[in-house]
Design an enzyme around this catalytic site. Structure first.
Site, short mmCIF file in Angstrom:
data_model
loop_
_atom_site.label_atom_id
_atom_site.label_comp_id
_atom_site.label_asym_id
_atom_site.label_seq_id
_atom_site.Cartn_x
_atom_site.Cartn_y
_atom_site.Cartn_z
N LYS A 193 43.19 32.60 39.80
CA LYS A 193 41.82 32.43 40.28
C LYS A 193 40.89 31.85 39.21
O LYS A 193 39.68 31.75 39.41
CB LYS A 193 41.26 33.74 40.84
CG LYS A 193 42.00 34.20 42.10
CD LYS A 193 41.32 35.33 42.83
CE LYS A 193 42.19 35.84 43.97
NZ LYS A 193 43.39 36.59 43.51
N GLU A 217 32.83 39.54 41.95
CA GLU A 217 34.09 38.79 42.11
C GLU A 217 34.05 38.05 43.43
O GLU A 217 33.69 38.62 44.46
CB GLU A 217 35.32 39.72 42.13
CG GLU A 217 35.65 40.37 40.80
CD GLU A 217 36.97 41.16 40.84
OE1 GLU A 217 37.84 40.85 41.68
OE2 GLU A 217 37.11 42.08 40.02
N TYR A 221 41.94 37.01 50.75
CA TYR A 221 42.79 38.08 51.26
C TYR A 221 42.52 38.33 52.75
O TYR A 221 43.39 38.80 53.47
CB TYR A 221 42.59 39.38 50.47
CG TYR A 221 43.02 39.25 49.03
CD1 TYR A 221 44.35 39.00 48.71
CD2 TYR A 221 42.10 39.36 48.00
CE1 TYR A 221 44.75 38.86 47.39
CE2 TYR A 221 42.49 39.24 46.68
CZ TYR A 221 43.81 38.98 46.37
OH TYR A 221 44.20 38.85 45.07
N ASN A 260 35.60 49.86 38.41
CA ASN A 260 35.87 48.69 39.24
C ASN A 260 36.80 49.08 40.38
O ASN A 260 37.88 49.63 40.14
CB ASN A 260 36.55 47.60 38.41
CG ASN A 260 36.94 46.39 39.26
OD1 ASN A 260 36.08 45.61 39.66
ND2 ASN A 260 38.22 46.24 39.55
N GLU A 261 36.37 48.77 41.58
CA GLU A 261 37.19 48.93 42.78
C GLU A 261 37.86 50.29 42.92
O GLU A 261 39.08 50.39 43.08
CB GLU A 261 38.23 47.80 42.87
CG GLU A 261 37.57 46.44 42.98
CD GLU A 261 38.49 45.37 43.60
OE1 GLU A 261 39.71 45.57 43.62
OE2 GLU A 261 37.96 44.36 44.07
N TRP A 297 35.31 35.11 40.14
CA TRP A 297 36.58 35.64 39.65
C TRP A 297 37.57 34.51 39.63
O TRP A 297 37.86 33.95 40.66
CB TRP A 297 37.08 36.77 40.56
CG TRP A 297 38.24 37.48 39.95
CD1 TRP A 297 39.57 37.36 40.28
CD2 TRP A 297 38.19 38.44 38.89
NE1 TRP A 297 40.34 38.18 39.48
CE2 TRP A 297 39.51 38.84 38.62
CE3 TRP A 297 37.13 38.97 38.12
CZ2 TRP A 297 39.82 39.77 37.62
CZ3 TRP A 297 37.45 39.88 37.13
CH2 TRP A 297 38.79 40.28 36.90
N ASN A 300 32.89 43.13 45.03
CA ASN A 300 33.90 42.07 44.96
C ASN A 300 34.29 41.71 46.40
O ASN A 300 34.61 42.61 47.18
CB ASN A 300 35.15 42.57 44.21
CG ASN A 300 34.83 43.00 42.78
OD1 ASN A 300 33.80 42.61 42.23
ND2 ASN A 300 35.72 43.78 42.18
#
Ligand code: BDP
Length: 597
Positions: free
Chosen positions: A574, A509, A477, A409-410, A554, A471
């Protein structure tokens, strides 16, 4: 020396020849901040223990342990039934986060790295049958750069350097530590089934079930499979046997109709059953064709969530009522899927996904890997990733619910928010992910493999995988408060990605932090209205894009994080549900889109 047996990855069952004893309950506990326990014989007794619950995280139980991630000891006195004598006996912690060492009656019996997958140690020769036994587990969850998930490192990351969360982690969830799932003692006959792999295909209205079985000690002999009321015999040669069984007019497995077939395997000697093992299987196929994901040959779109194993007081400790409640709420909303963000979930959660018909993206804890780090650090993490993929696939390969493996992930090349991705880091990541992709495919050729990409991360990494998970936080953001502009940016990026990738894209997400009970008209960031609006816009855009194969919000519920300026009250808000599972407005909105449409 340490002996860790891979055989223990099969979920232990109780039957006429096998035994399971759950060691959940009150254990003795002591923190060991000076790492003195091993020298000082704490494996036999603790100098000043206090009672602790197993399973549970230690952080939420004791005030002085809240942010403590260093060495701690768990001890339990227990008897082992005399009737188990002569059997193979294993001890199996389901989740010991992160580095564990295990002693039986003062003798080292096993070691394990990785906090969310079981390991088993073969221990009969260390056990007493005429008196009680001391089981000791030493555990620590230090945030070390070479581990997976990694501790803060040179390259930093969003949560470590930049926003300086405490405790310092590279990821956005509380680094809970402890014996998070049951510790089991189990016994199997001397000659026993060590592994089972079930694969299914569909031809016309029939299901073809391929079963391969391994047995200990290079077993040469007979076996039996009982499936759908019919027996098929097995001939073991050097410990392996295989069979292909046709199930006529098979009831396929899918969300909404999660048909399962009980399958029982046995090793037989004339009329004597030497070993027996049962599991529920589902007949289904999963494949990628172009930009479409096909379940049983039919296009499927995922609806659902990224989740966490997280609840008040338990922390990350196994909590079956919460697991069941979450499935109930996901059904109510109309979700058909979830991702095990950002680590493998309990075995019970996976069994329930099979029974209740949820599609699972199954993920290892490779969250926020940063390829701006040195080659040595990256290689050390690769070793951990390969181990965790091996253990995850061994544990979860027979679940029909699991439709995809997620290797990370990420991951990042440097800091995505700082802009620019150094080419050396992008290349290091490409090499790493090509090898992880191959590695995973070699362990399981029946399921797509994916990577979950961070916003602003290198798109070339997504080209390596069968399905691209992304995501995205436009409207949060980036472009916070400017939802029109967020829509445009999202739509453009999706179309560009589709041109580049030409494969199914799942948004794993998207969402917004939302304080329950905070309302605003017109909608404003942090309000329940804003969360509904952002979700509505993302879902509307995705509905216009045939290549979007799924939308997972998410997060399912609010969850605990470290403390810092980025996270109000040490929480990620969230959630569509609160941490105690009350619906925010967004829950009814999603229900109107998914369940009532
Ligand atoms: C992503 C991560 C996730 C975070 C989320 C967020 O994958 O773990 O919790 O965004 O910021 O960066 O809420």
């Amino acid at each position: 020396q340490a002996r860790t047996a891979p055989a223990g990855l099969l979920f232990p069952v109780q039957n006429q020849v096998r035994n399971v004893m759950d060691l959940s309950g009150i254990w003795n506990f002591q923190m060991d901040p000076n790492d003195e326990g091993e020298r000082s014989g704490w494996a036999r007794s603790l100098p000043s223990p206090r009672p602790i619950a197993v399973p549970c995280s230690w952080n939420e139980l004791f005030d002085d342990a809240k942010n403590y991630l260093g060495t701690s000891w768990y001890l339990l006195e227990t008897w082992v039934p005399q009737s188990w004598r002569g059997q193979k006996i294993f001890i199996r912690p389901g989740s010991a986060n992160y580095a564990a060492k295990l002693w039986i009656n003062g003798k080292l019996a096993g070691e394990h790295l990785g906090g969310h997958l079981p390991f088993a140690a073969d221990i009969p020769q260390l056990l007493n049958f005429d008196k009680s036994n001391t089981i000791a587990i030493q555990l620590e969850n230090k945030q070390v750069p070479e581990r997976v998930p990694s501790g803060p490192s040179k390259a930093g990351g969003i949560f470590a350097g930049l926003f300086g969360q405490y405790p310092e982690t590279t990821y956005d969830f509380f680094p809970y530590a402890g014996l998070h799932r049951q510790v089991l003692l189990f016994s199997v006959p001397e000659t026993h089934i060590t592994d089972v792999t079930v694969n299914t295909r569909i031809t016309g209205s029939d299901g073809i079930v391929n079963v391969s079985v391994s047995a200990s000690g290079n077993y040469n002999g007979k076996g039996m499979i009982r499936l759908d009321g019919a027996d098929t015999s097995l001939n073991f040669r050097s410990g392996t046997a295989e069979a292909e069984i046709r199930v006529r007019n098979a009831k396929l497995w899918r969300p909404g109709a999660p048909n399962l077939y009980p399958l029982t395997l046995s090793l037989v000697d004339g009329s004597t059953v030497r070993d027996s093992y049962s599991l529920d299987i589902g007949i289904r196929t999963i494949e990628v064709r172009g930009t479409t994901l096909l379940l049983n040959g039919e296009p499927i779109k995922l609806t659902g969530f990224g989740k966490h194993e997280d609840f008040a007081v338990n922390g990350r400790g196994f909590n079956l009522p919460v697991v069941i409640r979450d499935y109930e709420l996901m059904k109510w909303v109309g979700a058909n899927s979830f991702r095990t963000s950002h680590y493998p979930y309990s075995e019970e959660a996976m069994q329930l996904a099979d029974k209740l018909g949820f599609l699972v993206i199954d993920e290892i804890p490779a969250v926020s890997l940063n390829f701006g780090d040195s080659d040595e650090v990256i290689e050390a993490r690769a070793v951990q990733c390969r181990q965790q993929l091996t253990e995850l696939i061994a544990r979860d390969k027979n679940h029909p619910s699991v439709i995809m493996w997620s290797v990370a992930n990420e991951p990042m090349a440097g800091n995505p928010l700082a802009g620019g991705a150094p080419p050396k880091a992008v290349e290091a990541g490409s090499r790493f992910f090509k090898s992880m992709y191959e590695f995973t495919r070699n362990l399981d050729r029946t399921r797509p493999v994916t990577l979950v990409g961070v916003q602003g991360g290198p798109p070339e990494w997504l080209t390596i995988f069968d399905v691209a998970c992304i995501n995205r936080y436009y409207g949060w953001y980036l472009l916070g408060g400017r939802l029109e502009a967020a829509d445009q940016a999202l739509e453009k990026e999706l179309d560009d990605l589709n041109k580049l990738l030409g494969k199914p894209i799942i948004m794993t997400e998207f969402g917004a932090d939302t304080l329950p009970g905070m309302h605003s008209q017109p909608d404003e960031m942090w309000s329940e209205e804003y969360q509904v609006e952002i979700l509505r816009r993302y879902l509307d855009i995705a509905a216009r894009k045939p290549y979007m194969a799924g939308m997972q919000v998410w997060n399912f519920a609010d969850f605990k994080t470290g403390q810092g300026i980025m996270r109000t009250a040490g929480m990620n808000y969230k959630g569509v549900f609160t941490r105690d599972r009350r619906p925010k407005m967004a829950a009814s909105f999603l229900r109107s889109r998914w369940a009532l449409k």
